[in-house]
Design a protein around this motif. Sequence first.
Motif, PDB file in Angstrom:
ATOM      1  N   THR A  24       0.800  -1.227   0.000  1.00 12.62           N
ATOM      2  CA  THR A  24       0.000   0.000   0.000  1.00 12.62           C
ATOM      3  C   THR A  24       0.834   1.279   0.000  1.00 12.62           C
ATOM      4  O   THR A  24       0.285   2.368  -0.149  1.00 12.62           O
ATOM      5  CB  THR A  24      -0.935   0.027   1.213  1.00 12.62           C
ATOM      6  OG1 THR A  24      -0.169  -0.289   2.387  1.00 12.62           O
ATOM      7  CG2 THR A  24      -2.055  -0.994   1.058  1.00 12.62           C
ATOM      8  N   GLY A  25       2.143   1.155   0.200  1.00 10.40           N
ATOM      9  CA  GLY A  25       3.000   2.329   0.150  1.00 10.40           C
ATOM     10  C   GLY A  25       2.760   3.307   1.278  1.00 10.40           C
ATOM     11  O   GLY A  25       2.286   2.944   2.369  1.00 10.40           O
ATOM     12  N   THR A  26       3.048   4.585   1.008  1.00 14.21           N
ATOM     13  CA  THR A  26       2.970   5.613   2.056  1.00 14.21           C
ATOM     14  C   THR A  26       2.195   6.850   1.628  1.00 14.21           C
ATOM     15  O   THR A  26       1.869   7.683   2.468  1.00 14.21           O
ATOM     16  CB  THR A  26       4.392   6.061   2.456  1.00 14.21           C
ATOM     17  OG1 THR A  26       5.042   6.660   1.320  1.00 14.21           O
ATOM     18  CG2 THR A  26       5.227   4.896   2.963  1.00 14.21           C
ATOM     19  N   ARG A  51       4.264   8.147   6.389  1.00 12.93           N
ATOM     20  CA  ARG A  51       4.358   6.944   7.203  1.00 12.93           C
ATOM     21  C   ARG A  51       3.734   5.781   6.429  1.00 12.93           C
ATOM     22  O   ARG A  51       2.838   5.993   5.616  1.00 12.93           O
ATOM     23  CB  ARG A  51       3.637   7.138   8.541  1.00 12.93           C
ATOM     24  CG  ARG A  51       4.211   8.259   9.410  1.00 12.93           C
ATOM     25  CD  ARG A  51       5.592   7.910   9.906  1.00 12.93           C
ATOM     26  NE  ARG A  51       6.150   8.932  10.797  1.00 12.93           N
ATOM     27  CZ  ARG A  51       6.938   9.914  10.406  1.00 12.93           C
ATOM     28  NH1 ARG A  51       7.263  10.032   9.120  1.00 12.93           N
ATOM     29  NH2 ARG A  51       7.418  10.783  11.270  1.00 12.93           N
ATOM     30  N   PRO A  52       4.165   4.548   6.666  1.00 13.61           N
ATOM     31  CA  PRO A  52       3.566   3.412   5.959  1.00 13.61           C
ATOM     32  C   PRO A  52       2.066   3.318   6.218  1.00 13.61           C
ATOM     33  O   PRO A  52       1.612   3.485   7.355  1.00 13.61           O
ATOM     34  CB  PRO A  52       4.304   2.203   6.549  1.00 13.61           C
ATOM     35  CG  PRO A  52       5.600   2.758   7.044  1.00 13.61           C
ATOM     36  CD  PRO A  52       5.280   4.133   7.537  1.00 13.61           C
ATOM     37  N   LEU A 105      -0.601   1.223   6.915  1.00 10.28           N
ATOM     38  CA  LEU A 105      -0.739  -0.164   7.377  1.00 10.28           C
ATOM     39  C   LEU A 105      -1.958  -0.383   8.267  1.00 10.28           C
ATOM     40  O   LEU A 105      -2.047  -1.407   8.941  1.00 10.28           O
ATOM     41  CB  LEU A 105       0.525  -0.581   8.146  1.00 10.28           C
ATOM     42  CG  LEU A 105       1.841  -0.553   7.362  1.00 10.28           C
ATOM     43  CD1 LEU A 105       3.014  -0.862   8.284  1.00 10.28           C
ATOM     44  CD2 LEU A 105       1.803  -1.539   6.200  1.00 10.28           C
ATOM     45  N   HIS A 123       6.084  -0.396  14.711  1.00 16.08           N
ATOM     46  CA  HIS A 123       6.815  -1.023  13.608  1.00 16.08           C
ATOM     47  C   HIS A 123       6.502  -2.513  13.556  1.00 16.08           C
ATOM     48  O   HIS A 123       6.468  -3.185  14.585  1.00 16.08           O
ATOM     49  CB  HIS A 123       8.319  -0.807  13.798  1.00 16.08           C
ATOM     50  CG  HIS A 123       9.148  -1.300  12.652  1.00 16.08           C
ATOM     51  ND1 HIS A 123       9.261  -0.620  11.470  1.00 16.08           N
ATOM     52  CD2 HIS A 123       9.908  -2.412  12.521  1.00 16.08           C
ATOM     53  CE1 HIS A 123      10.066  -1.281  10.657  1.00 16.08           C
ATOM     54  NE2 HIS A 123      10.464  -2.369  11.260  1.00 16.08           N
ATOM     55  N   LEU A 170       5.352  -7.775   3.431  1.00 22.35           N
ATOM     56  CA  LEU A 170       5.248  -6.330   3.249  1.00 22.35           C
ATOM     57  C   LEU A 170       6.240  -5.915   2.186  1.00 22.35           C
ATOM     58  O   LEU A 170       7.429  -6.247   2.265  1.00 22.35           O
ATOM     59  CB  LEU A 170       5.517  -5.593   4.560  1.00 22.35           C
ATOM     60  CG  LEU A 170       4.479  -5.823   5.659  1.00 22.35           C
ATOM     61  CD1 LEU A 170       4.940  -6.950   6.582  1.00 22.35           C
ATOM     62  CD2 LEU A 170       4.239  -4.559   6.461  1.00 22.35           C
ATOM     63  N   TYR A 221       7.945  -0.623   1.133  1.00 21.38           N
ATOM     64  CA  TYR A 221       7.853   0.444   2.122  1.00 21.38           C
ATOM     65  C   TYR A 221       9.195   1.105   2.441  1.00 21.38           C
ATOM     66  O   TYR A 221       9.265   1.999   3.271  1.00 21.38           O
ATOM     67  CB  TYR A 221       7.232  -0.096   3.414  1.00 21.38           C
ATOM     68  CG  TYR A 221       5.816  -0.574   3.244  1.00 21.38           C
ATOM     69  CD1 TYR A 221       4.755   0.325   3.221  1.00 21.38           C
ATOM     70  CD2 TYR A 221       5.522  -1.931   3.088  1.00 21.38           C
ATOM     71  CE1 TYR A 221       3.453  -0.100   3.047  1.00 21.38           C
ATOM     72  CE2 TYR A 221       4.214  -2.368   2.915  1.00 21.38           C
ATOM     73  CZ  TYR A 221       3.184  -1.453   2.900  1.00 21.38           C
ATOM     74  OH  TYR A 221       1.889  -1.874   2.724  1.00 21.38           O
ATOM     75  N   THR A 229      11.923  -3.292   4.111  1.00 17.08           N
ATOM     76  CA  THR A 229      11.287  -4.402   3.381  1.00 17.08           C
ATOM     77  C   THR A 229      12.034  -4.693   2.080  1.00 17.08           C
ATOM     78  O   THR A 229      11.443  -5.189   1.125  1.00 17.08           O
ATOM     79  CB  THR A 229       9.813  -4.087   3.083  1.00 17.08           C
ATOM     80  OG1 THR A 229       9.711  -2.862   2.343  1.00 17.08           O
ATOM     81  CG2 THR A 229       9.016  -3.956   4.369  1.00 17.08           C
ATOM     82  N   ALA A 249      11.246   0.940  -2.212  1.00 11.76           N
ATOM     83  CA  ALA A 249      10.242   1.964  -2.499  1.00 11.76           C
ATOM     84  C   ALA A 249      10.471   2.614  -3.857  1.00 11.76           C
ATOM     85  O   ALA A 249       9.805   3.594  -4.195  1.00 11.76           O
ATOM     86  CB  ALA A 249      10.233   3.031  -1.400  1.00 11.76           C
TER      87      ALA A 249
END
Length: 352
Positions: free
Chosen positions: A129-131, A287-288, A290, A304, A320, A323, A327, A332
């Motif tokens: 889902t990225g940031t 921020r991630p 999540l 985290h 994951l 990110y 990961t 990214a």
Amino acid sequence: MTQHADVVVVGGGQAGLAAGYHLRRQGLDFMILDADPAPGGSWQHMWDSLHLFSPAEHSSLPGRLMPAQAGETYPDAGHVVDYLADYEKRYDLPVQHNTRVNAVRRDGDRLLVEADTGTWRARAVISATGTWSRPFLPTIPGRSTFAGRQLHTVNYRSPADCTDQHVIVVGGGNSGAQIAADLALDSRVEVTWVTQRPPRFLADDIDGRALFDVATARRRALDSGRSDTDGVASLGDIVAVPAVRSARNAGLLAAKPMFTALTEDGVQWADGTRARAATVVWCTGFRPALSHLAPLGLRGRRGHIATHGTRAADEPRLHLLGYGDWTGPASATLIGVGRPARDAVREIAALG
């Protein structure tokens, strides 16, 4: 009605598509669920002047080189969107757009993925889902009383939106430097750039190709027990893309230290100096995203999720992807996400 798949990928941007490529090669049954109504991931939401750090041939997902963009050494965001849309179509990746995943839960020997369009039951889940959907804004006195406009990187588009204004750009990373340069090179806008520490520009001949190599070397050093080289951070913070270089060489990117408070009509520094401003652009990172993983209870005290490579340490059915270095080195980035995507899919295939 609950649908079934070997793997559900949450997110259809560059990381999700790279995962899809390797899932297809492994012959696994999978579905990619993406919140955006169209292909392109976060690239379709970027500011107008944004360009990649690297030439097209060094900004590619696995299996398909990004074609060069006519007249551009470093492709713009629109070119990346076109490339990702073509990638999704070329490999016939099953992406269900306009689908937001709200929760991932355990369900016996499977994971249950709850989306606003229905529920999926899967042997494994890849979160990609990225940031971009979770911008970070720092806590600073006066932010709620400032009468002007406050934007984050996600809201900024072009200098045309700031004509005849004094704009303060906050942030010493690439986004801050690029947006400050974008505004400073437009004579209709007055710009003040502020950073927490003096900006550190990388050498002009360093672009994303070198950064990927450095990040990869750092990860290999850490994995083999050698001392930390600090990776990209040892070189600097800002890639001198052409627009940034032009503004810097013209003396338009002389950063001021961070202000201590926002006032009703501007900002104030520690020595009492004030400046009026109509707009503040916060280039203060992300921020991630999540929140969909919260039901799994994997976050530690600092929020985290511990991982071994891409795999969640406390949930082997979850990976994951994309990110950042935690990961996979440079995961990214377009060029960096391919290898951790391949490794994640291999581990999932080995689950049996």
